[in-house]
Enzyme design. Structure first.
Site, mmCIF file in Angstrom:
data_model
loop_
_atom_site.group_PDB
_atom_site.id
_atom_site.type_symbol
_atom_site.label_atom_id
_atom_site.label_comp_id
_atom_site.label_asym_id
_atom_site.label_seq_id
_atom_site.Cartn_x
_atom_site.Cartn_y
_atom_site.Cartn_z
ATOM 1 N N GLY A 59 7.373 1.990 -4.309
ATOM 2 C CA GLY A 59 8.688 1.608 -5.299
ATOM 3 C C GLY A 59 9.611 0.394 -4.622
ATOM 4 O O GLY A 59 10.253 -0.261 -5.167
ATOM 5 N N GLU A 60 9.461 0.788 -3.264
ATOM 6 C CA GLU A 60 10.398 -0.235 -2.637
ATOM 7 C C GLU A 60 9.905 -1.776 -2.626
ATOM 8 O O GLU A 60 10.595 -2.690 -2.933
ATOM 9 C CB GLU A 60 10.837 0.356 -1.163
#
EC number: 2.4.99.12
Length: 410
Positions: A59-60
């Site tokens: 996600g990051e």
């Protein structure tokens, strides 16, 4: 405090080693860490000069991706190194073509830190959202390497703002600049003396808009979903599945697509055991058998962000565990998004609820109330979906703001 910090990191490393005997993720992490320095010795340019970008997980990484790709587009010769903390990021993106080096981040212990930086010789470091590794940040500052964090978000409950958080407040001073998501984060930082801060928003909104524009055509999914109301359940866990599958079993007027967070056979069998309507795995689907199915289980990776476009409502999993997964990835298609109660750390989820495009549930009864309304009231469904899509559009643009400050010529 530094001794305690190092002891904590060392203890975590040992726990990973112990867990690796029974846990697949821990085993992948252990193996990946064994290979880091051999990989770097074989592949790193001895001259260094990398822009080093660190993401905790997938996600990051997606939040940082618009920045990475803009750098590479404007400076094709610039070397980029990407590190991950989690196997879920590394395993999916280890062959990402825009980076020159991709590996796990060595555990944040002094010898590892110095060895890693000596090999990489970065000219700049960019951390994404949540990553605050004390030894790395201290070493980067001592070497006068400009270090930034992007899409960061801060909450009063974090250790930086606790009476005993002095060590962690101090490491924040190592950042050349912090690019945060909201004014509240800026105020919290100002209260502890951190003033090199800009409110630029969340780059994830830019990324999901890019993903939407590049979404894959999936003819089988289109064929499956075109005649009935379809719920797309993405990144689901067993607790999520218990709730929405029970509802689905009782509502023959709808279809269901499940893209579980984990697709190992044990989990697939758990899902199948709860379904009492005709179900097929995506990898076994064809034009004939999909016509008879009421539910598809997506038993492969890489499709979810394109699948959401074929649904009328999305359910995003994780809210009954550590935290919800990627809500904007679904909302960008202008469909309402439902998720579990553990969303308090996620600004976009809270704001989407307030706007009317997102819905939080804590139990089956909550899910039934929301779904009944979305299923039966077309006007409500349409309004909630439009609101969700507009929210994403209204919050885009963070990447351009950050790039303008870091690289004015882009």
């Amino acid at each position: 405090m530094n001794i305690l910090y190092n002891f904590g990191i060392y203890t975590y490393k040992q726990l990973v080693n112990i867990a690796s005997f029974r846990n697949l993720k821990a085993r992948k992490m252990k193996q990946g860490h064994k290979e880091i320095f051999h990989y770097l010795a074989q592949n790193a340019d001895p001259e260094g000069g990398y822009i080093w970008i660190h993401a905790s997980s997938l996600g990051e990484f997606e939040q940082g991706r618009p920045i990475i790709e803009a750098i590479k587009a404007h400076y094709p010769e610039q070397k980029i190194a990407i590190t991950f903390f989690s196997p879920s990021g590394y395993e999916v993106r280890k062959n990402y073509s825009k980076a020159d080096l991709i590996c796990y981040l060595p555990f944040d212990l002094p010898n590892n830190v110095n060895r890693f930086l000596n090999i990489l010789k970065p000219k700049q470091a960019i951390f994404i959202k949540y990553e605050f590794w004390g030894n790395y940040l201290n070493a980067l500052a001592k070497r006068n390497i400009p270090t930034y964090i992007i899409s960061a978000i801060f909450r009063p409950s974090q250790i930086f703002f606790r009476p005993y958080g002095g060590y962690f407040r101090k490491i924040l001073q190592n950042f050349e600049h912090l690019y945060v998501q909201d004014e509240n984060s800026k105020k919290l930082l100002k209260d502890i003396g951190i003033t090199k801060v800009s409110v630029t928003g969340d780059t994830r909104f830019d990324r999901v808009l890019e993903i939407r524009s590049q979404a894959k055509e999936l003819p089988l999914i289109e064929q499956f979903s075109k005649e009935k109301f379809t719920l797309i359940a993405g990144s689901s866990w067993p607790k999520d599945e218990e709730i929405f599958i029970d509802y689905f079993n009782r509502h023959p007027e709808m279809k269901l697509i499940i893209a579980p967070h984990e697709i190992h056979e044990e989990h697939i069998q758990f899902i199948l055991s709860r379904l009492n309507r005709t179900t097929i795995r995506y990898t076994q689907a064809d034009e004939k058998n999909i016509q008879k199915a009421d539910c598809i289980i997506i038993d492969c990776f890489g499709l979810l962000s394109s699948i959401y476009r074929y649904g009328q409502v999305a359910y995003v999993g994780g809210g009954f565990g550590a935290g919800i997964h990627n809500v904007p990835e679904a909302a960008v298609y202008s469909i309402p998004v439902i998720f579990g109660p553990n969303h308090k750390k996620f600004k976009e989820a809270k704001e989407l609820i307030i706007a009317g495009g997102g819905f939080s549930i804590s139990k089956s009864e909550d899910f039934k109330l929301v779904m009944d309304r979305l299923l039966k009231n077309k006007e409500f469904l349409s309004k909630a979906g439009i609101t969700a899509g507009q929210y994403i559009q209204n919050n885009s643009g963070a990447s351009k703001k950050i790039l303008k400050e870091l690289y004015p010529e882009i």
